[in-house]
Write an enzyme that holds these catalytic residues in place. Structure first.
Site, PDB file in Angstrom:
ATOM      1  N   LEU A   1       0.827  -1.208   0.000  1.00 17.59           N
ATOM      2  CA  LEU A   1       0.000   0.000   0.000  1.00 17.59           C
ATOM      3  C   LEU A   1       0.864   1.263   0.000  1.00 17.59           C
ATOM      4  CD1 LEU A   1      -2.798   1.375   0.200  1.00 17.59           C
ATOM      5  CD2 LEU A   1      -2.580   1.214   2.693  1.00 17.59           C
TER       6      LEU A   1
ATOM      7  N   GLU B   1       3.657   4.049  -0.463  1.00 20.68           N
ATOM      8  CA  GLU B   1       4.529   4.389  -1.578  1.00 20.68           C
ATOM      9  C   GLU B   1       5.597   5.382  -1.140  1.00 20.68           C
ATOM     10  OE1 GLU B   1       1.307   3.672  -5.180  1.00 20.68           O
ATOM     11  OE2 GLU B   1       2.342   5.609  -5.027  1.00 20.68           O
TER      12      GLU B   1
ATOM     13  N   SER C   1       1.353   8.502   4.643  1.00 19.69           N
ATOM     14  CA  SER C   1       0.138   8.740   5.418  1.00 19.69           C
ATOM     15  C   SER C   1      -1.056   9.105   4.542  1.00 19.69           C
ATOM     16  CB  SER C   1       0.382   9.863   6.436  1.00 19.69           C
ATOM     17  OG  SER C   1       1.356   9.481   7.378  1.00 19.69           O
TER      18      SER C   1
ATOM     19  N   LEU D   1      -5.944  -2.450   7.515  1.00 23.95           N
ATOM     20  CA  LEU D   1      -5.099  -1.675   8.419  1.00 23.95           C
ATOM     21  C   LEU D   1      -5.686  -1.639   9.826  1.00 23.95           C
ATOM     22  CD1 LEU D   1      -4.083   1.384   6.194  1.00 23.95           C
ATOM     23  CD2 LEU D   1      -2.663  -0.554   6.856  1.00 23.95           C
TER      24      LEU D   1
ATOM     25  N   ALA E   1      -4.571  -4.686  11.607  1.00 17.06           N
ATOM     26  CA  ALA E   1      -3.174  -4.604  12.031  1.00 17.06           C
ATOM     27  C   ALA E   1      -3.010  -3.633  13.199  1.00 17.06           C
ATOM     28  CB  ALA E   1      -2.301  -4.184  10.858  1.00 17.06           C
TER      29      ALA E   1
ATOM     30  N   ARG F   1      21.476  -5.320  40.721  1.00 17.58           N
ATOM     31  CA  ARG F   1      22.600  -4.404  40.553  1.00 17.58           C
ATOM     32  C   ARG F   1      22.821  -3.601  41.838  1.00 17.58           C
ATOM     33  NH1 ARG F   1      27.183  -3.131  37.480  1.00 17.58           N
ATOM     34  NH2 ARG F   1      27.347  -0.866  37.190  1.00 17.58           N
TER      35      ARG F   1
ATOM     36  N   GLU G   1       1.243   1.824  10.212  1.00 15.86           N
ATOM     37  CA  GLU G   1      -0.213   1.703  10.413  1.00 15.86           C
ATOM     38  C   GLU G   1      -0.814   2.986  10.985  1.00 15.86           C
ATOM     39  OE1 GLU G   1      -0.504  -0.741   8.885  1.00 15.86           O
ATOM     40  OE2 GLU G   1       0.745  -2.392   9.537  1.00 15.86           O
TER      41      GLU G   1
ATOM     42  N   PHE H   1      -7.389  16.756   7.815  1.00 19.71           N
ATOM     43  CA  PHE H   1      -6.254  16.184   7.083  1.00 19.71           C
ATOM     44  C   PHE H   1      -5.816  17.084   5.921  1.00 19.71           C
ATOM     45  CE2 PHE H   1      -7.852  12.417   9.216  1.00 19.71           C
ATOM     46  CZ  PHE H   1      -6.689  11.772   9.567  1.00 19.71           C
TER      47      PHE H   1
END
Length: 416
Positions: free
Chosen positions: A139, A141, A146, A271, A274, A300, A395, A415
């Site tokens: 998907l 490129e 985004s 997506l 995922a 430690r 994602e 956007f």
């Protein structure tokens, strides 16, 4: 008095473990055993050498982890919460291993399961579920990360075949994959001329011109003109494979197109699957880093006492455990909603944004508890933090998920 059963992780401050069923815990424990046996003893070498352990793919198939949330075709048909717990335990081992399972199952297999024809499903899903075949999902490129709507990859119908030209970047597994799900723009004229593409895609805009829509194609990686080149060197996800993919006049049969759900909603549905895995997986990475820091702090000795006895160290440990517990609750809530069929896209964005951001901060803090020793591959926190730079980005970046949530809150698309 009844005996008190303590959670299996000290990061579980609220006994969230008791919210899981016996079946869910059985899945978790089986995957945790696999991670302890196959991932943890080898991950420093795999990460250091930049090697993806292809030999474990059939084992992941035998465990039923490939497409485990899907039904039929040899898939395990597990619940969303069971799938989430599996992602959590795999990522506690390493993000690269969980990413393989996500690419194979949540992206490639989901695309074929959701959008493929019966013939495509029968051909590929059983083999992918067994780990006999590997898939990749093309998907993103070079100039469209985004903003997938601005992709330049295109498919044309020529003489009864689709001819695909374009380039993809950051494509997981592409150099070892047998099949690629490639997303490309297709004109409605070509789609209308293809019986496999479905006439439902034919549409005319008011000025009479034809539109282009994003469509998915199953492309054998052995096809002439398909080239996948691993991206190196990387500072993150080194036990994984991400590639540049070039498609130069790649020809596939007319029925290679995914017939269902044309448009960007096709890849976006995958997506979301995922992203859901990341909500859980990032908790696993954070938990593993915290447990490494807690153990180290108890062993430690500095200034004559264990590092864990210092107030500033205890504050770090407390803050990490609190954030992990909150992230686990968010993952569980989202999983229960998904199993109930009530999960909405903005909820996945909330989980991915919060838990990836939380996990990377926990891992960075855990590294400080280890001091200079924490920058070696003897310990997991910095490896997890480096991996999470990629997990936080792919994602959907923080910015993308912030704007998705902003749109949900205000009703305004910011956007563009």
């Amino acid at each position: 008095m009844t005996d008190v059963v303590h959670p299996s992780s000290p990061a579980d401050l609220l006994d969230i473990e008791s919210e899981f069923s016996a079946a869910e815990l059985a899945v978790r424990d089986r995957v945790r055993e696999f991670a302890d046996r196959r991932i943890r003893p080898n991950i420093a070498r795999w990460f250091g050498d930049g090697v993806f352990p292809r030999e474990i793919v059939p084992e992941l198939g035998e465990l039923g982890l490939l497409g485990m949330h899907l039904d039929g075709y040899g898939c395990a048909g597990r619940s969303a919460v069971e799938y989430g717990l599996a992602c959590q335990e795999l990522e506690a081992g390493d993000s690269g291993i969980r990413t393989f399972v996500s690419v194979q199952g949540s992206l490639v297999m989901s695309a074929i399961h959701k959008h493929g024809s019966p013939a495509q499903q029968e051909e590929w899903l059983p083999r992918l579920a067994r780990g006999e075949a590997i898939g990749c999902f093309g998907l993103t490129e070079p100039g469209a990360g985004s903003d997938p709507a601005s992709m330049t990859t295109r498919a044309r119908l020529v003489g009864g075949e689709w001819v695909i030209d374009g380039a993809k970047r950051w494509i997981g597994l592409a150099s070892i994959a047998d099949v690629a799900v490639i997303w490309a723009k297709v004109s409605d004229d070509d789609a209308a001329a293809s019986p496999a593409a479905s006439a439902r895609t034919s549409a005319v805009v008011p000025d009479g011109s034809r539109r282009e829509r994003v469509r998915g194609f199953l492309v054998p990686t052995s096809s002439a003109g398909f080239t996948a080149t691993p991206i190196e060197p990387k500072l993150s996800m080194r036990a994984s494979i991400q590639c540049d993919v070039v498609l130069r006049s790649v020809r596939v049969p007319e029925d290679a197109i995914l017939p269902e759900n044309p448009g960007l909603r096709g890849p976006f549905a995958c997506l979301d699957e995922a992203r859901y895995g990341i909500v859980w997986g990032s908790v696993g990475a954070a938990r593993d880093a915290f447990e490494a820091a807690l153990t180290y702090a108890g062993e430690r000795v500095q200034f004559g006492v264990p590092v864990a006895s210092h107030q500033l160290t205890q504050e770090k440990l407390v803050n990490m455990a609190l954030e992990i517990s909150k992230g686990q609750l968010m993952a569980l809530r989202i999983g229960r909603l998904k199993d109930a069929g009530r999960l909405e896209a903005h909820m996945i964005s909330a989980g991915k944004l919060n838990n990836a951001r939380m996990a990377i901060e926990v891992c960075r803090t855990a590294r400080t508890v280890l001091g200079g020793n924490g920058v070696t591959l003897d310990h997991s926190p910095l490896r997890h933090a480096n991996n999470l730079e990629s997990v936080r980005t792919y994602e959907g970046t923080d910015e993308v998920h912030t704007l998705i949530l902003g749109r949900h809150l205000t009703g305004i698309q910011a956007f563009r």
